[in-house]
Scaffold this active site. Structure first.
Site, PDB file in Angstrom:
ATOM      1  N   LYS A  49      -6.921  -8.535   2.807  1.00  0.00           N
ATOM      2  CA  LYS A  49      -5.541  -8.135   2.531  1.00  0.00           C
ATOM      3  C   LYS A  49      -5.533  -6.655   2.167  1.00  0.00           C
ATOM      4  O   LYS A  49      -6.375  -6.214   1.365  1.00  0.00           O
ATOM      5  CB  LYS A  49      -4.979  -8.954   1.370  1.00  0.00           C
ATOM      6  CG  LYS A  49      -3.509  -8.695   1.080  1.00  0.00           C
ATOM      7  CD  LYS A  49      -3.044  -9.388  -0.185  1.00  0.00           C
ATOM      8  CE  LYS A  49      -3.111 -10.880  -0.055  1.00  0.00           C
ATOM      9  NZ  LYS A  49      -2.587 -11.568  -1.269  1.00  0.00           N
ATOM     10  N   CYS A  66       4.289   4.664   3.986  1.00  0.00           N
ATOM     11  CA  CYS A  66       4.391   4.147   5.353  1.00  0.00           C
ATOM     12  C   CYS A  66       4.748   2.660   5.348  1.00  0.00           C
ATOM     13  O   CYS A  66       4.181   1.877   4.593  1.00  0.00           O
ATOM     14  CB  CYS A  66       3.059   4.343   6.079  1.00  0.00           C
ATOM     15  SG  CYS A  66       3.007   3.638   7.730  1.00  0.00           S
ATOM     16  N   CYS A  68       5.339   1.384   8.714  1.00  0.00           N
ATOM     17  CA  CYS A  68       5.153   1.029  10.131  1.00  0.00           C
ATOM     18  C   CYS A  68       3.700   0.679  10.453  1.00  0.00           C
ATOM     19  O   CYS A  68       3.408   0.196  11.529  1.00  0.00           O
ATOM     20  CB  CYS A  68       5.620   2.168  11.030  1.00  0.00           C
ATOM     21  SG  CYS A  68       4.504   3.602  11.090  1.00  0.00           S
ATOM     22  N   CYS A  77       3.111   7.988   4.438  1.00  0.00           N
ATOM     23  CA  CYS A  77       3.710   8.256   5.743  1.00  0.00           C
ATOM     24  C   CYS A  77       3.222   9.604   6.263  1.00  0.00           C
ATOM     25  O   CYS A  77       3.186  10.579   5.522  1.00  0.00           O
ATOM     26  CB  CYS A  77       5.233   8.275   5.596  1.00  0.00           C
ATOM     27  SG  CYS A  77       6.109   8.813   7.075  1.00  0.00           S
ATOM     28  N   HIS A  81       5.669   7.070  12.540  1.00  0.00           N
ATOM     29  CA  HIS A  81       6.736   6.119  12.881  1.00  0.00           C
ATOM     30  C   HIS A  81       7.660   6.686  13.956  1.00  0.00           C
ATOM     31  O   HIS A  81       8.234   5.928  14.738  1.00  0.00           O
ATOM     32  CB  HIS A  81       7.532   5.727  11.626  1.00  0.00           C
ATOM     33  CG  HIS A  81       8.170   6.894  10.936  1.00  0.00           C
ATOM     34  ND1 HIS A  81       7.565   7.596   9.928  1.00  0.00           N
ATOM     35  CD2 HIS A  81       9.358   7.497  11.163  1.00  0.00           C
ATOM     36  CE1 HIS A  81       8.357   8.568   9.527  1.00  0.00           C
ATOM     37  NE2 HIS A  81       9.459   8.534  10.266  1.00  0.00           N
TER      38      HIS A  81
HETATM   39 FE1  FES Z   1       4.589   4.777   9.015  1.00  0.00          FE
HETATM   40 FE2  FES Z   1       6.064   6.946   8.597  1.00  0.00          FE
HETATM   41  S1  FES Z   1       6.563   4.929   8.149  1.00  0.00           S
HETATM   42  S2  FES Z   1       4.090   6.826   9.445  1.00  0.00           S
END
Ligand code: FES
Length: 102
Positions: A49, A66, A68, A77, A81
């Site tokens: 996890k 982040c 994504c 991030c 994304h």
């Molecule tokens: Fe994943 Fe920005 S939300 S790189």
């Protein structure tokens, strides 16, 4: 001419069976290496996890996390994304935590 036709009649089924076998083998190997529906494709895959923990006091005035799972700086991030959204039509973006403006 008859001998050429005979070779063709033998070679064609062999080629078809080999092609079908290759196709099904590749499908099988793809399913084994990447389970369908996984969001995380490369971050800490050896861990059961992926969890990160930060103390509020250490965050400072603003942190961008982040969501994504494409960032090379995960859990922060790095803007990946944007490319993901352009390539897939998705609409994901970061979580921004910041202090209220005074
Ligand atoms: Fe994943 Fe920005 S939300 S790189």
């Amino acid at each position: 001419k008859l001998q050429t036709d005979t070779h063709f009649l033998v070679a064609l089924p062999v080629a078809l069976v080999a092609a079908a076998g290759g196709f099904f083998l590749s499908q099988y190997l793809n399913k084994r290496s990447s389970k369908k529906g996984q969001v995380n494709t490369f971050i800490s895959k050896d861990s059961p996890k992926v969890v990160h923990c930060f103390d509020m006091e250490d965050i400072g005035s603003k942190a961008v996390y982040c969501r994504c799972w494409k960032s090379k700086k995960f859990p922060l991030c790095d803007g990946s994304h944007t490319a993901h959204n352009e390539q897939t039509g998705d609409n994901v973006g970061p979580l921004i935590i910041k202090k209220k403006d005074p």
